[in-house]
Design a protein around this motif. Sequence first.
Motif, mmCIF file in Angstrom:
data_model
loop_
_atom_site.group_PDB
_atom_site.id
_atom_site.type_symbol
_atom_site.label_atom_id
_atom_site.label_comp_id
_atom_site.label_asym_id
_atom_site.label_seq_id
_atom_site.Cartn_x
_atom_site.Cartn_y
_atom_site.Cartn_z
ATOM 1 N N GLY A 61 0.818 -1.205 0.000
ATOM 2 C CA GLY A 61 0.000 0.000 0.000
ATOM 3 C C GLY A 61 0.849 1.251 0.000
ATOM 4 N N SER A 62 0.181 2.398 -0.001
ATOM 5 C CA SER A 62 0.905 3.669 -0.102
ATOM 6 C C SER A 62 1.839 3.905 1.082
ATOM 7 C CB SER A 62 -0.099 4.813 -0.212
ATOM 8 O OG SER A 62 -0.845 4.687 -1.406
ATOM 9 N N TRP A 63 1.447 3.356 2.247
ATOM 10 C CA TRP A 63 2.304 3.536 3.430
ATOM 11 C C TRP A 63 3.724 3.036 3.193
ATOM 12 C CZ3 TRP A 63 1.943 6.129 7.943
ATOM 13 C CH2 TRP A 63 2.854 5.801 8.945
ATOM 14 N N GLU A 64 3.859 1.994 2.371
ATOM 15 C CA GLU A 64 5.162 1.374 2.111
ATOM 16 C C GLU A 64 5.959 2.085 1.018
ATOM 17 O OE1 GLU A 64 2.266 -0.587 2.541
ATOM 18 O OE2 GLU A 64 2.932 -0.971 4.597
ATOM 19 N N LEU A 65 5.384 3.092 0.387
ATOM 20 C CA LEU A 65 6.098 3.746 -0.708
ATOM 21 C C LEU A 65 7.424 4.379 -0.276
ATOM 22 C CD1 LEU A 65 3.121 5.391 -2.655
ATOM 23 C CD2 LEU A 65 4.573 3.491 -3.457
ATOM 24 N N GLY A 117 0.404 5.890 -5.732
ATOM 25 C CA GLY A 117 -0.531 5.262 -4.807
ATOM 26 C C GLY A 117 -1.877 5.962 -4.917
ATOM 27 N N VAL A 118 -2.918 5.294 -4.477
ATOM 28 C CA VAL A 118 -4.254 5.897 -4.462
ATOM 29 C C VAL A 118 -4.835 5.730 -3.066
ATOM 30 C CG1 VAL A 118 -6.613 5.786 -5.374
ATOM 31 C CG2 VAL A 118 -4.661 5.434 -6.913
ATOM 32 N N LEU A 119 -5.028 6.847 -2.402
ATOM 33 C CA LEU A 119 -5.633 6.850 -1.066
ATOM 34 C C LEU A 119 -7.054 7.376 -1.209
ATOM 35 C CD1 LEU A 119 -2.871 8.348 1.254
ATOM 36 C CD2 LEU A 119 -3.893 6.095 1.467
HETATM 37 O O1 LIG Z 1 -6.524 2.130 3.909
HETATM 38 N N1 LIG Z 1 -6.557 2.510 2.785
HETATM 39 C C1 LIG Z 1 -5.508 2.493 1.880
HETATM 40 C C2 LIG Z 1 -4.256 1.885 2.122
HETATM 41 N N2 LIG Z 1 -4.022 1.236 3.289
HETATM 42 C C3 LIG Z 1 -2.917 0.307 3.478
HETATM 43 C C4 LIG Z 1 -1.638 1.016 3.926
HETATM 44 O O2 LIG Z 1 -1.104 1.813 2.881
HETATM 45 C C5 LIG Z 1 -0.587 -0.039 4.328
HETATM 46 O O3 LIG Z 1 -0.279 -0.848 3.194
HETATM 47 C C6 LIG Z 1 -1.053 -0.918 5.467
HETATM 48 O O4 LIG Z 1 -1.510 -0.097 6.529
HETATM 49 C C7 LIG Z 1 0.051 -1.845 5.978
HETATM 50 O O5 LIG Z 1 1.167 -1.088 6.397
HETATM 51 N N3 LIG Z 1 -3.268 1.935 1.189
HETATM 52 C C8 LIG Z 1 -3.482 2.583 0.009
HETATM 53 O O6 LIG Z 1 -2.566 2.653 -0.835
HETATM 54 N N4 LIG Z 1 -4.681 3.175 -0.268
HETATM 55 C C9 LIG Z 1 -5.699 3.163 0.626
HETATM 56 O O7 LIG Z 1 -6.781 3.743 0.336
#
Ligand SMILES: O=Nc1c(NC[C@H](O)[C@H](O)[C@H](O)CO)[nH]c(=O)[nH]c1=O
Length: 192
Positions: A61-65, A117-119
């Motif tokens: 997810g975007s958090w890991e970018l 990423g798309v949030l």
């Molecule tokens: O919750 N919504 C989203 C999201 N959550 C996951 C987060 O980025 C991460 O991967 C996890 O928390 C694990 O660390 N990640 C996105 O890219 N878009 C979202 O809309």
Amino acid sequence: MFAGTKGPGEAEPMDGTNLRVLIVHARWNTSLITPLVEGARKKLQERGVKASNIVTQSVPGSWELPIAVQRLYSASQVQASSAPSGDLLGGLGRSSTPVPGASSSSKGTFDAIIAIGVLIKGDTAHFEHIAESVSRGLMRVQLDFGVPVIFGLLTVLNEEQAKRRAGLTADGHNHGEDWGDAAVEMGAKRKL
Ligand SMILES: O=Nc1c(NC[C@H](O)[C@H](O)[C@H](O)CO)[nH]c(=O)[nH]c1=O
């Protein structure tokens, strides 16, 4: 390209022939991520970047970018300064990008990075925490490492807004193309 006031205006006609670009994308909201990544790749190649010089990797997810951008860039720096050996990905695992055939065989450092990423806002504060942290993280990586990190994080209030910005609606525009242009411009200027 955008018509009217919004958007970056006409890109300076920079040549991407000698550039190597890394695309790191989240897999959340894949139906929106895929056109954005494809739009960026298409524009990169239109500007002369060789397909073999476009490396694409995905993260959950975007958090890991931010960490993926930092790790992959650091690994590429090591690889560029030593004999080609080992796996660029380090502990990140093999690419599982949804964009077929979108990895690369070339080696060496990167001139620009596109983080995609798309949030989509839900009914909790989760969206805000991720958006703020990822934005700051990507800015920190680009300043710490001196490499342009193009901000391809869509932070939208609903899926319709995301579809429009992925070019999936009649009145939409694929922002991935703008990110590709920005990567070529900033990557080329970095070599000046
Ligand atoms: O919750 N919504 C989203 C999201 N959550 C996951 C987060 O980025 C991460 O991967 C996890 O928390 C694990 O660390 N990640 C996105 O890219 N878009 C979202 O809309």
